[in-house]
Design an enzyme around this catalytic site. Structure first.
Site, PDB file in Angstrom:
ATOM      1  N   HIS A   1     -46.820 -56.456  48.854  1.00  0.00           N
ATOM      2  CA  HIS A   1     -45.528 -57.081  49.171  1.00  0.00           C
ATOM      3  C   HIS A   1     -44.591 -56.074  49.833  1.00  0.00           C
ATOM      4  O   HIS A   1     -43.977 -56.347  50.876  1.00  0.00           O
ATOM      5  CB  HIS A   1     -44.854 -57.589  47.880  1.00  0.00           C
ATOM      6  CG  HIS A   1     -45.457 -58.835  47.318  1.00  0.00           C
ATOM      7  ND1 HIS A   1     -45.695 -59.954  48.077  1.00  0.00           N
ATOM      8  CD2 HIS A   1     -45.843 -59.142  46.037  1.00  0.00           C
ATOM      9  CE1 HIS A   1     -46.214 -60.907  47.299  1.00  0.00           C
ATOM     10  NE2 HIS A   1     -46.314 -60.421  46.052  1.00  0.00           N
TER      11      HIS A   1
ATOM     12  N   THR B   1     -19.930 -71.485  39.462  1.00  0.00           N
ATOM     13  CA  THR B   1     -19.026 -70.889  40.449  1.00  0.00           C
ATOM     14  C   THR B   1     -17.581 -70.835  39.962  1.00  0.00           C
ATOM     15  O   THR B   1     -16.726 -70.266  40.637  1.00  0.00           O
ATOM     16  CB  THR B   1     -19.091 -71.652  41.784  1.00  0.00           C
ATOM     17  OG1 THR B   1     -18.942 -73.056  41.521  1.00  0.00           O
ATOM     18  CG2 THR B   1     -20.410 -71.406  42.484  1.00  0.00           C
ATOM     19  N   GLY B   2     -17.268 -71.443  38.823  1.00  0.00           N
ATOM     20  CA  GLY B   2     -15.931 -71.324  38.253  1.00  0.00           C
ATOM     21  C   GLY B   2     -15.047 -72.533  38.442  1.00  0.00           C
ATOM     22  O   GLY B   2     -13.819 -72.403  38.484  1.00  0.00           O
ATOM     23  N   LYS B   3     -15.619 -73.723  38.544  1.00  0.00           N
ATOM     24  CA  LYS B   3     -14.823 -74.942  38.761  1.00  0.00           C
ATOM     25  C   LYS B   3     -13.936 -75.243  37.549  1.00  0.00           C
ATOM     26  O   LYS B   3     -12.745 -75.550  37.693  1.00  0.00           O
ATOM     27  CB  LYS B   3     -15.758 -76.124  39.054  1.00  0.00           C
ATOM     28  CG  LYS B   3     -16.625 -75.937  40.296  1.00  0.00           C
ATOM     29  CD  LYS B   3     -17.470 -77.149  40.584  1.00  0.00           C
ATOM     30  CE  LYS B   3     -18.554 -77.369  39.559  1.00  0.00           C
ATOM     31  NZ  LYS B   3     -19.549 -76.280  39.552  1.00  0.00           N
ATOM     32  N   THR B   4     -14.502 -75.162  36.358  1.00  0.00           N
ATOM     33  CA  THR B   4     -13.720 -75.426  35.146  1.00  0.00           C
ATOM     34  C   THR B   4     -12.626 -74.383  34.958  1.00  0.00           C
ATOM     35  O   THR B   4     -11.486 -74.721  34.600  1.00  0.00           O
ATOM     36  CB  THR B   4     -14.649 -75.442  33.917  1.00  0.00           C
ATOM     37  OG1 THR B   4     -15.687 -76.412  34.118  1.00  0.00           O
ATOM     38  CG2 THR B   4     -13.881 -75.796  32.653  1.00  0.00           C
TER      39      THR B   4
ATOM     40  N   GLY C   1     -19.113 -77.722  43.889  1.00  0.00           N
ATOM     41  CA  GLY C   1     -19.760 -76.427  44.080  1.00  0.00           C
ATOM     42  C   GLY C   1     -20.937 -76.260  43.144  1.00  0.00           C
ATOM     43  O   GLY C   1     -21.081 -77.008  42.171  1.00  0.00           O
TER      44      GLY C   1
ATOM     45  N   GLU D   1     -48.144 -55.575  44.222  1.00  0.00           N
ATOM     46  CA  GLU D   1     -46.737 -55.303  44.542  1.00  0.00           C
ATOM     47  C   GLU D   1     -46.619 -54.343  45.727  1.00  0.00           C
ATOM     48  O   GLU D   1     -45.684 -54.470  46.532  1.00  0.00           O
ATOM     49  CB  GLU D   1     -46.019 -54.719  43.316  1.00  0.00           C
ATOM     50  CG  GLU D   1     -45.978 -55.638  42.109  1.00  0.00           C
ATOM     51  CD  GLU D   1     -45.355 -56.981  42.399  1.00  0.00           C
ATOM     52  OE1 GLU D   1     -44.463 -57.049  43.285  1.00  0.00           O
ATOM     53  OE2 GLU D   1     -45.743 -57.983  41.771  1.00  0.00           O
TER      54      GLU D   1
END
Length: 618
Positions: free
Chosen positions: A424, A202-205, A198, A421
């Site tokens: 845009h 994303t929080g794999k560990t 991922g 801006e």
């Protein structure tokens, strides 16, 4: 107490070193060169009364002798059997004293003291000074994996949000670690390795730690880069030690973060087939074949570059299961925000569902940073709790960086930024198939002088051709507004042009959205470029003629979108002027104020001011 004890030991050690240096200095300074005299010369000097301070020992006679210039120096004499020596010394009035013979053990110790001190100092500097994290200089081959205790800072699935499918996939691994017999009695085999794939953040560990926490087993964590050192064979040795450590502590989870550092394609580097990284990978492949899941050891690994991993590492029997940890959707973002907000004091007005809607594309790490930034902002402003304004501003800080109000911008440049801006925002509001405008600002943030934020109303996984064309027109709206109002252009559109060009090239070369080029994919994705595999073995994907056609089509797309943006701005020039003036006045506008301006309603701030003035008159 432990730190105090270590501190005392260090002080004692340095005192010992200081005493040793003082001893050596005194020994060297006090070591005056002694003159060797024959015994006959010694007897004649006695008769001349030129000696003094005689010390007689069985092995040597020492004392001082007066030189011809009147100075004195030390001398030594090897004694001979002489019964008249004492009589001669007394006859001529020379002081003397006797000294018993010292034992050989004492003399040995005295002579060894400097050597013992030097050896001790060498041991301290070489062995103790080379230790890192409790591992000595000769422990290079030992694994650097860190054991994380479940008793302290235990992580469970309740701490992980936004990855429901990934947690369901890992539930099987947890059940195996808790009750291996349940699977073994049916003859089933649990996967040897599980690869978490991922994007970064994303929080794999965290997910890997939660697996060990839920199962209540040991968790050994290491990084792929820790296996590779400058010494040959160290990486392979550490891999062997890691798996041996796992067998001794079974059941347990072995986790290798950023495995792409050691698991990349073989034969794709400068070192050929014998470089240290490839030998480490070979040992990892062998160990994964050699260990049995019946031992209760599960190998987890994480990477955000699965495309560069060696195919032998990904085959069945090694990393059997690949679990995708994606960017969270709106529901997942809300759950993640709730997890990180548990320890933050939030006011009752805080609606995390609104924040989740306004943070598309944010991963878990971004959302954690957002909550932390909001807490810091509230503390800086002296508030008792975190409110919605701080959460809103935290989004801008994460996206564009902190405000830089101290930057001095001239009125002319401020007007240019406002029109840029406004261009845009107006194109984004009036073009079909565009995302709603959430905020317009001309306050510098990070490296940007101003910014326009568009936020989708829902999570999208597919983008149409018309939506991409509209996005290109929005990107070019700022440049056209400058040209329309000031009859000149500035460098402020650099990032807009870069994004627009990259988007057009992807439409043509990757997505097959050009009628002229056709439904073909003409180049590899940029994220798949891999040193050795792609740089030294690059095939020619298309001809020079096709390259010219791509350039021509890119220019055609850009010019067409530029004209489209120009038509909208020319047609709505009055609205553009009003929007720019309003931006110069307020500096920040939200989407509702932009809608009011387009619908001809009075600015909200002006209406409030009129009501206040009327109340004062009454």
């Amino acid at each position: 107490m432990g730190n105090l004890s270590n501190h005392a030991k260090n002080i004692a050690l340095w005192l010992l070193i200081l005493i040793g240096f003082v001893y050596l200095w005194q020994a060297m300074a006090g070591k005056e060169k002694e003159r060797d005299l024959s015994y006959s010369e010694f007897k004649s000097e006695i008769k001349g009364k030129k000696v003094s301070g005689i010390v007689i020992s069985p092995d040597i006679i020492t004392g001082k002798i007066i030189n011809q210039d009147g100075s004195s120096s030390k001398f030594k004499v090897t004694p001979v059997p002489d019964t008249k020596l004492v009589e001669d010394l007394e006859e001529f009035g020379i002081d003397y004293k006797g000294q018993p013979k010292k034992g050989w053990l004492f003399e040995l110790l005295v002579s060894m003291i400097p050597w013992i001190f030097l050896l001790g100092l060498w041991w301290f500097l070489f062995f103790r000074g080379s230790s890192v994290g409790g591992k000595q200089i000769f422990s290079f081959g030992r694994s650097r994996a860190r054991l994380q205790s479940n008793k302290k800072d235990k992580v469970t699935f309740s701490d992980v949000a936004g990855v429901v499918e990934a947690k369901e996939e890992l539930q099987e691994v947890i059940e195996f670690l808790k009750d291996p017999a349940k699977f073994q009695k049916l003859g089933g085999k649990i996967p040897k390795g599980v690869l978490l794939v991922g994007p970064a953040g994303t929080g794999k560990t965290l997910l890997a730690k939660a697996v060990a926490g839920e199962a209540g087993v040991h968790f050994f964590s290491s990084s792929g880069s820790e296996f590779v050192e400058m010494f040959v064979g160290v990486g392979a040795s550490r891999v062997r030690d890691l798996f041996e450590m796992g067998r001794k502590n079974a059941p347990c989870v072995l986790f290798i973060d950023e495995i792409d550092a050691v698991g990349r394609h073989r034969g794709a580097g400068y070192g050929g087939g014998h470089d240290e990284r490839e030998q480490t990978l070979n040992q990892l492949l062998v160990e994964m074949d050699g260990f049995d899941t019946k031992e209760g050891v599960i190998l987890l690994a994480a990477t955000n570059r699965p495309d560069v991993l060696d195919s032998a590492l990904l085959r069945s029997g090694r990393f059997d299961r690949h679990i995708v940890v994606p960017v969270p959707d709106i529901k997942g973002r809300e759950e993640i925000l709730k997890v990180h907000a548990k320890d933050i004091k939030c006011s009752k007005d805080c609606d995390l569902s609104i924040i989740a809607k306004r943070t598309p594309g944010f991963v878990g790490a971004d959302l954690a940073n957002l909550i932390n930034e909001a807490a810091l902002l509230s503390a800086r402003r002296g508030k008792e709790s975190v409110d919605m304004p701080e959460l809103e501003e935290a989004i801008d800080r994460v996206l564009a960086g902190p405000e830089r109000r101290s930057r001095k911008i001239s009125d002319k440049e401020k007007k240019i930024i406002a029109y840029h801006e406004a261009g845009h925002a107006l194109v984004a509001k009036l073009m079909p198939n565009t995302e709603p405008v959430h905020k317009i600002s001309i306050i510098p943030r990070g490296v940007a002088l101003g910014y326009t934020v568009q936020l989708p109303t829902e999570d999208k996984y597919l983008v149409t051709k018309s939506e991409m064309i509209s996005k290109i027109a929005v990107l070019l709206g700022g440049r056209f507004a400058e040209k329309l109002v000031f009859k000149d252009i500035t460098t402020g559109a650099e990032n807009d042009l870069r994004e627009a060009t990259a988007l057009v090239q992807n439409m043509i070369c990757l997505y097959g959205m050009s009628d002229k080029i056709g439904q073909v994919s003409l180049r590899k994705r940029e994220e798949e470029v891999f040193l050795g595999r792609d740089i030294f073995d690059r095939e020619k994907i298309y001809s020079e003629k096709t390259a010219e056609e791509i350039d021509s089509e890119t220019r055609s797309f850009i010019e067409g979108s530029f004209r489209t943006a120009g038509e909208i701005l020319v047609k709505n020039r009055n609205t553009l002027d009003k929007l720019a003036d309003r931006l110069i006045e307020k500096e920040v506008l939200d989407g509702d104020e932009l809608a009011d301006l387009l619908n001809g309603k009075a600015p909200r701030g002006a209406a409030q001011k009129e009501n206040q003035d009327e109340q004062k008159k009454d």
